[in-house]
Design a protein around this motif. Structure first.
Motif, PDB file in Angstrom:
ATOM      1  N   LEU A 199       0.827  -1.202   0.000  1.00 48.25           N
ATOM      2  CA  LEU A 199       0.000   0.000   0.000  1.00 48.25           C
ATOM      3  C   LEU A 199       0.870   1.264   0.000  1.00 48.25           C
ATOM      4  O   LEU A 199       0.544   2.255  -0.665  1.00 48.25           O
ATOM      5  CB  LEU A 199      -0.915  -0.014   1.231  1.00 48.25           C
ATOM      6  N   GLY A 200       1.978   1.220   0.743  1.00 53.92           N
ATOM      7  CA  GLY A 200       2.877   2.368   0.778  1.00 53.92           C
ATOM      8  C   GLY A 200       3.530   2.641  -0.566  1.00 53.92           C
ATOM      9  O   GLY A 200       3.651   3.800  -0.991  1.00 53.92           O
ATOM     10  N   THR A 258       0.919   4.100  -2.903  1.00 57.36           N
ATOM     11  CA  THR A 258       0.644   5.492  -2.531  1.00 57.36           C
ATOM     12  C   THR A 258       1.772   6.409  -2.991  1.00 57.36           C
ATOM     13  O   THR A 258       1.530   7.489  -3.545  1.00 57.36           O
ATOM     14  CB  THR A 258       0.468   5.601  -1.004  1.00 57.36           C
ATOM     15  N   ALA A 276       1.626   6.813  -6.770  1.00 56.04           N
ATOM     16  CA  ALA A 276       0.503   7.646  -7.190  1.00 56.04           C
ATOM     17  C   ALA A 276       0.778   9.132  -6.917  1.00 56.04           C
ATOM     18  O   ALA A 276       0.516   9.995  -7.766  1.00 56.04           O
ATOM     19  CB  ALA A 276      -0.772   7.201  -6.470  1.00 56.04           C
ATOM     20  N   LEU A 277       1.311   9.441  -5.734  1.00 55.08           N
ATOM     21  CA  LEU A 277       1.587  10.842  -5.399  1.00 55.08           C
ATOM     22  C   LEU A 277       2.739  11.400  -6.239  1.00 55.08           C
ATOM     23  O   LEU A 277       2.786  12.604  -6.536  1.00 55.08           O
ATOM     24  CB  LEU A 277       1.902  10.966  -3.909  1.00 55.08           C
ATOM     25  N   THR A 326       8.123   9.890   0.325  1.00 57.19           N
ATOM     26  CA  THR A 326       6.696   9.622   0.543  1.00 57.19           C
ATOM     27  C   THR A 326       6.493   8.255   1.169  1.00 57.19           C
ATOM     28  O   THR A 326       5.721   8.093   2.123  1.00 57.19           O
ATOM     29  CB  THR A 326       5.936   9.700  -0.788  1.00 57.19           C
ATOM     30  N   PHE A 377       4.945   7.393   4.838  1.00 60.07           N
ATOM     31  CA  PHE A 377       3.796   6.492   4.925  1.00 60.07           C
ATOM     32  C   PHE A 377       4.103   5.322   5.865  1.00 60.07           C
ATOM     33  O   PHE A 377       3.315   5.000   6.761  1.00 60.07           O
ATOM     34  CB  PHE A 377       3.447   5.967   3.533  1.00 60.07           C
TER      35      PHE A 377
END
Length: 330
Positions: free
Chosen positions: A238-239, A242, A245-246, A257, A261
């Motif tokens: 998930l990290g 994320t 995506a960012l 990021t 996270f």
């Protein structure tokens, strides 16, 4: 074992209850522990039932059938021998059952304690963070049956209405299948705030890996969608998604990021553990190390579990089938 079994005798319950100890082998050393407890608590109706009925491949179901058939009450609390429960657990569980007759099972979240090997520490880190968190979340939202069979209160008549205990002897994960059968029949599931505390019993790192692979592989056939989705509930997968995506949307640095996270995930897991445990672990250093190892191992063990259809359990090899049943590999 004396501590865990004695917790059944120490239940502060205003009504009458009986305790049935189901033992497969007449030479099981647990019998001596139970006999000592029978002497210590003579006012409580309790007895030992020795032997098993072979109705399937699941040894727990085979072992419990005598007790299931001889239980005199319609309310039946099935509790594993390695589980310790607080004195008010039975009373609070029965209260919930009687408050709403649509409730077919009251269960308790499993909480691991007292790890003393690396494998036990890894299992402890899994059970008291990821597993406990997801177990509570799924049951809080009530979106599906999510049941672990360590400590469950049923209506015996409800179990009979979905085929009886013996009918689940063909599954390894009988607790999951019982929960699904009751759920499909309209019986609600609920939980008290009690913990089913169990001392960790894993001796090695390899044993931990085998256990995680075994139960993911079993769940693959029992709750397929949830098992396939499982990696997306883990911190690293998930990290990374994320962070990617960012980076794509806002050009944020992927490493920074992800580090942020992962650090937040870790902090929340530690806070979650502290609240559930009502205090810190015996050693924060060992807990943090085992937590990190558990997180890193989650995806590789999941991949290993997905590609395969056999498991080892209690020294016996089983082949899993798509309908959730198993057979013994000769």
């Amino acid at each position: 074992m004396q501590r865990t079994l004695e917790s059944s005798f120490r239940q502060e319950y205003p009504g009458t209850f009986e305790i049935l100890f189901a033992v497969e082998d007449p030479h099981d050393p647990a019998i001596a522990v139970v006999n000592e407890l029978l002497t210590r608590y003579p006012k409580i109706a309790a007895r030992i039932l020795v032997g098993q009925d072979n109705v399937g491949i699941n040894p727990k179901v085979n072992n419990m059938l005598k007790a299931f058939d001889q239980a005199q009450s319609d309310l039946l609390w099935i509790c594993d021998s390695n589980v310790y429960t607080d004195p008010g657990t039975l009373r609070r569980s029965v209260d919930l059952m009687l408050d709403d007759r649509r409730i077919g099972v009251v269960h308790h979240v499993v909480f691991s304690e007292s790890p003393d090997t690396l494998g036990a520490m890894l299992d402890n880190a899994f059970l008291v963070t990821n597993h406990c968190r997801m177990y509570l979340a799924i049951n809080s939202f009530g979106v599906a049956s999510c049941l672990m069979g360590k400590s469950n209160l049923y209506y015996k008549s409800a179990l009979d209405s979905v085929g009886g205990l013996a009918s689940f002897g063909q599954y390894l994960a009988e607790d999951n299948m019982i929960g699904q059968a009751l759920w499909r029949s309209g019986w609600k599931h609920t939980m008290t705030g009690d913990l089913a505390r169990q001392p960790t019993d894993i001796d090695s790192f390899s044993e931990y890996c085998r256990r995680r692979i075994r139960w993911v592989r079993v769940r693959k056939y029992n709750v397929t969608v949830a098992t396939l989705y499982e990696p997306f509930t883990e911190s690293i997968v998930l990290g990374l998604l994320t962070a990617w995506a960012l980076h794509r949307l806002y050009a944020l640095d992927i490493i920074s990021t992800f580090s942020t996270f992962f650090s937040c995930w870790f902090a929340l897991d530690m806070l979650f553990f502290y609240r559930i445990n009502h205090g810190p672990p015996p050693s924060w250093l060992w807990f943090v190390v085992s937590w990190l190892c558990r997180e890193v191992l989650a995806l590789p063990l999941w991949i290993a579990a997905i590609f395969g259809n056999t498991v080892m359990w209690r020294g016996q090899k089983f082949r899993l089938h798509i309908n959730g049943t198993v057979d013994v590999v000769k």
